[in-house]
Design a protein around this motif. Structure first.
Motif, PDB file in Angstrom:
ATOM      1  N   PRO A  91     -21.648   2.472  21.009  1.00 37.33           N
ATOM      2  CA  PRO A  91     -20.262   2.874  20.770  1.00 37.33           C
ATOM      3  C   PRO A  91     -19.693   3.634  21.967  1.00 37.33           C
ATOM      4  N   GLY A  92     -18.477   3.333  22.317  1.00 39.07           N
ATOM      5  CA  GLY A  92     -17.832   4.008  23.432  1.00 39.07           C
ATOM      6  C   GLY A  92     -17.218   5.327  23.010  1.00 39.07           C
ATOM      7  N   LEU A  93     -16.445   5.915  23.911  1.00 38.02           N
ATOM      8  CA  LEU A  93     -15.820   7.197  23.626  1.00 38.02           C
ATOM      9  C   LEU A  93     -14.583   7.045  22.745  1.00 38.02           C
ATOM     10  N   GLY A  94     -13.977   5.867  22.755  1.00 38.80           N
ATOM     11  CA  GLY A  94     -12.773   5.642  21.959  1.00 38.80           C
ATOM     12  C   GLY A  94     -13.049   4.721  20.781  1.00 38.80           C
ATOM     13  N   TYR A  95     -11.997   4.433  20.028  1.00 41.73           N
ATOM     14  CA  TYR A  95     -12.111   3.543  18.878  1.00 41.73           C
ATOM     15  C   TYR A  95     -12.132   2.083  19.340  1.00 41.73           C
ATOM     16  N   ALA A  96     -12.972   1.277  18.703  1.00 37.88           N
ATOM     17  CA  ALA A  96     -13.090  -0.131  19.052  1.00 37.88           C
ATOM     18  C   ALA A  96     -11.824  -0.874  18.637  1.00 37.88           C
ATOM     19  N   PRO A  97     -11.497  -1.979  19.327  1.00 34.37           N
ATOM     20  CA  PRO A  97     -10.316  -2.766  18.934  1.00 34.37           C
ATOM     21  C   PRO A  97     -10.364  -3.221  17.482  1.00 34.37           C
ATOM     22  N   SER A  98     -11.553  -3.526  16.968  1.00 35.41           N
ATOM     23  CA  SER A  98     -11.647  -3.939  15.563  1.00 35.41           C
ATOM     24  C   SER A  98     -11.273  -2.793  14.624  1.00 35.41           C
ATOM     25  N   THR A  99     -11.627  -1.556  14.989  1.00 37.73           N
ATOM     26  CA  THR A  99     -11.256  -0.398  14.179  1.00 37.73           C
ATOM     27  C   THR A  99      -9.754  -0.184  14.192  1.00 37.73           C
ATOM     28  N   VAL A 100      -9.149  -0.340  15.363  1.00 35.90           N
ATOM     29  CA  VAL A 100      -7.698  -0.175  15.482  1.00 35.90           C
ATOM     30  C   VAL A 100      -6.972  -1.245  14.672  1.00 35.90           C
ATOM     31  N   ALA A 101      -7.447  -2.491  14.754  1.00 38.63           N
ATOM     32  CA  ALA A 101      -6.829  -3.575  14.004  1.00 38.63           C
ATOM     33  C   ALA A 101      -6.980  -3.358  12.497  1.00 38.63           C
ATOM     34  N   HIS A 102      -8.148  -2.905  12.071  1.00 41.21           N
ATOM     35  CA  HIS A 102      -8.380  -2.630  10.655  1.00 41.21           C
ATOM     36  C   HIS A 102      -7.459  -1.520  10.173  1.00 41.21           C
ATOM     37  N   SER A 103      -7.277  -0.499  10.992  1.00 44.26           N
ATOM     38  CA  SER A 103      -6.400   0.609  10.627  1.00 44.26           C
ATOM     39  C   SER A 103      -4.972   0.137  10.442  1.00 44.26           C
ATOM     40  N   GLU A 104      -4.498  -0.734  11.328  1.00 44.21           N
ATOM     41  CA  GLU A 104      -3.130  -1.241  11.216  1.00 44.21           C
ATOM     42  C   GLU A 104      -2.946  -2.024   9.915  1.00 44.21           C
ATOM     43  N   THR A 105      -3.931  -2.833   9.555  1.00 42.03           N
ATOM     44  CA  THR A 105      -3.843  -3.616   8.319  1.00 42.03           C
ATOM     45  C   THR A 105      -3.820  -2.715   7.092  1.00 42.03           C
ATOM     46  N   VAL A 106      -4.682  -1.711   7.080  1.00 42.53           N
ATOM     47  CA  VAL A 106      -4.754  -0.797   5.933  1.00 42.53           C
ATOM     48  C   VAL A 106      -3.445  -0.036   5.763  1.00 42.53           C
ATOM     49  N   LEU A 107      -2.906   0.493   6.851  1.00 41.43           N
ATOM     50  CA  LEU A 107      -1.677   1.276   6.748  1.00 41.43           C
ATOM     51  C   LEU A 107      -0.490   0.400   6.347  1.00 41.43           C
ATOM     52  N   ARG A 108      -0.467  -0.838   6.811  1.00 43.90           N
ATOM     53  CA  ARG A 108       0.614  -1.743   6.410  1.00 43.90           C
ATOM     54  C   ARG A 108       0.540  -2.030   4.908  1.00 43.90           C
ATOM     55  N   ARG A 109      -0.667  -2.255   4.380  1.00 43.22           N
ATOM     56  CA  ARG A 109      -0.814  -2.505   2.947  1.00 43.22           C
ATOM     57  C   ARG A 109      -0.489  -1.256   2.128  1.00 43.22           C
ATOM     58  N   PHE A 110      -0.853  -0.101   2.660  1.00 43.49           N
ATOM     59  CA  PHE A 110      -0.558   1.160   1.972  1.00 43.49           C
ATOM     60  C   PHE A 110       0.947   1.337   1.809  1.00 43.49           C
ATOM     61  N   TYR A 111       1.693   1.112   2.880  1.00 43.39           N
ATOM     62  CA  TYR A 111       3.134   1.292   2.809  1.00 43.39           C
ATOM     63  C   TYR A 111       3.819   0.156   2.048  1.00 43.39           C
ATOM     64  N   ASP A 112       3.237  -1.026   2.064  1.00 38.59           N
ATOM     65  CA  ASP A 112       3.776  -2.107   1.228  1.00 38.59           C
ATOM     66  C   ASP A 112       3.718  -1.724  -0.247  1.00 38.59           C
ATOM     67  N   LEU A 113       2.596  -1.136  -0.647  1.00 36.75           N
ATOM     68  CA  LEU A 113       2.428  -0.721  -2.048  1.00 36.75           C
ATOM     69  C   LEU A 113       3.490   0.297  -2.448  1.00 36.75           C
ATOM     70  N   HIS A 114       3.672   1.337  -1.642  1.00 40.39           N
ATOM     71  CA  HIS A 114       4.611   2.398  -2.005  1.00 40.39           C
ATOM     72  C   HIS A 114       6.062   1.970  -1.812  1.00 40.39           C
ATOM     73  N   ARG A 115       6.311   1.020  -0.916  1.00 38.58           N
ATOM     74  CA  ARG A 115       7.674   0.491  -0.798  1.00 38.58           C
ATOM     75  C   ARG A 115       8.050  -0.277  -2.054  1.00 38.58           C
ATOM     76  N   ASP A 116       7.125  -1.113  -2.560  1.00 48.19           N
ATOM     77  CA  ASP A 116       7.395  -1.879  -3.774  1.00 48.19           C
ATOM     78  C   ASP A 116       7.525  -0.971  -4.996  1.00 48.19           C
ATOM     79  N   ALA A 117       6.771   0.145  -4.986  1.00 48.16           N
ATOM     80  CA  ALA A 117       6.835   1.073  -6.114  1.00 48.16           C
ATOM     81  C   ALA A 117       8.024   2.026  -6.010  1.00 48.16           C
ATOM     82  N   GLY A 118       8.714   2.038  -4.866  1.00 52.04           N
ATOM     83  CA  GLY A 118       9.851   2.934  -4.689  1.00 52.04           C
ATOM     84  C   GLY A 118       9.469   4.355  -4.354  1.00 52.04           C
TER      85      GLY A 118
END
Length: 227
Positions: free
Chosen positions: A128-155
């Motif tokens: 592991p390097g000193l920073g976050y791996a590209p796969s971790t960054v991509a996974h984070s973007e997907t999770v946060l997008r789904r999180f906000y999709d849920l709360h946007r639909d729920a108002g």
């Protein structure tokens, strides 16, 4: 009058060790995200319940929780409420997570330069390097997008998802003129999702393979390894 929002200096941004992800031992709520005072972060708890209702494993909830914890720490550093986050905040977070040093990388920085990120001499796997791996960054973007999709639909969240899809990176109509001999291209691509490099298959030296093969207890295992 200049109404332009000032740019953040991400190089001087200090993200605190705010909150933590707690394992509860309860199968109906295996993990809980708590703030600095130990109180449960309610929007994340709702998201966790949605994951469990969809049949996600506890390990998946933990993985998603670590992504949300990093986002909440970033929001705490920039003093922005989660439900007031904008696409500028998501953009800055995406830049920060790709350039920052992981909290646990302090010990790695003390190692000689040739050992950090050097491949394992046996497995060929890069440490592991000193920073976050590209796969971790991509996974984070997907999770946060789904999180906000849920709360946007729920108002209960922003009307616009801070982590939107990038329609410009889609090639027109879905499946139009698709060649059946080619793989399917991803259609749902986030605007702030990095490109993940393709992994090169790893191998081990012949002497280590012979040692592993000789240590196997059965012909079945040897046949599987030989295959």
């Amino acid at each position: 009058m200049n109404d332009r929002v000032p740019e953040r200096d991400l190089s001087r941004l200090a993200v605190p060790r705010w909150g933590r992800l707690v394992e509860t031992g309860d199968r109906y709520e295996p993990y809980r995200l708590v703030d600095a005072d130990g109180a449960t972060v309610a929007p994340v708890a709702v998201f966790f319940q949605e994951l469990l209702a969809a049949g996600k494993a506890a390990a998946t909830v933990r993985s998603y929780g670590m992504d949300l914890l990093r986002w909440w720490r970033f929001l705490h550093a920039v003093e922005v409420p989660w439900n007031r986050a904008t696409r500028m905040d998501a953009r800055d977070f995406s830049c920060w997570i790709q350039l920052t040093v992981k909290p646990r990388a302090t010990a790695a920085k003390r190692q000689p330069a040739r050992t950090v990120c050097a491949p394992n001499p046996v497995t060929g796997k890069t440490s592991p390097g000193l920073g976050y791996a590209p796969s971790t960054v991509a996974h984070s973007e997907t999770v946060l997008r789904r999180f906000y999709d849920l709360h946007r639909d729920a108002g209960s969240g922003p009307l616009l998802n801070p982590f939107p899809l990038d329609l410009a990176r889609r090639s027109g109509r879905a499946h139009a003129h698709h060649n059946p001999m080619e793989t399917w291209a991803p259609e749902r691509t986030g605007r702030y999702r990095p490109t993940i490099p393709r992994r090169i298959p790893r191998s081990i030296p012949d002497q280590w393979f012979n040692t592993l093969f000789a240590a196997l207890p059965s012909n079945r295992d040897r046949a599987m390894i030989a295959f």
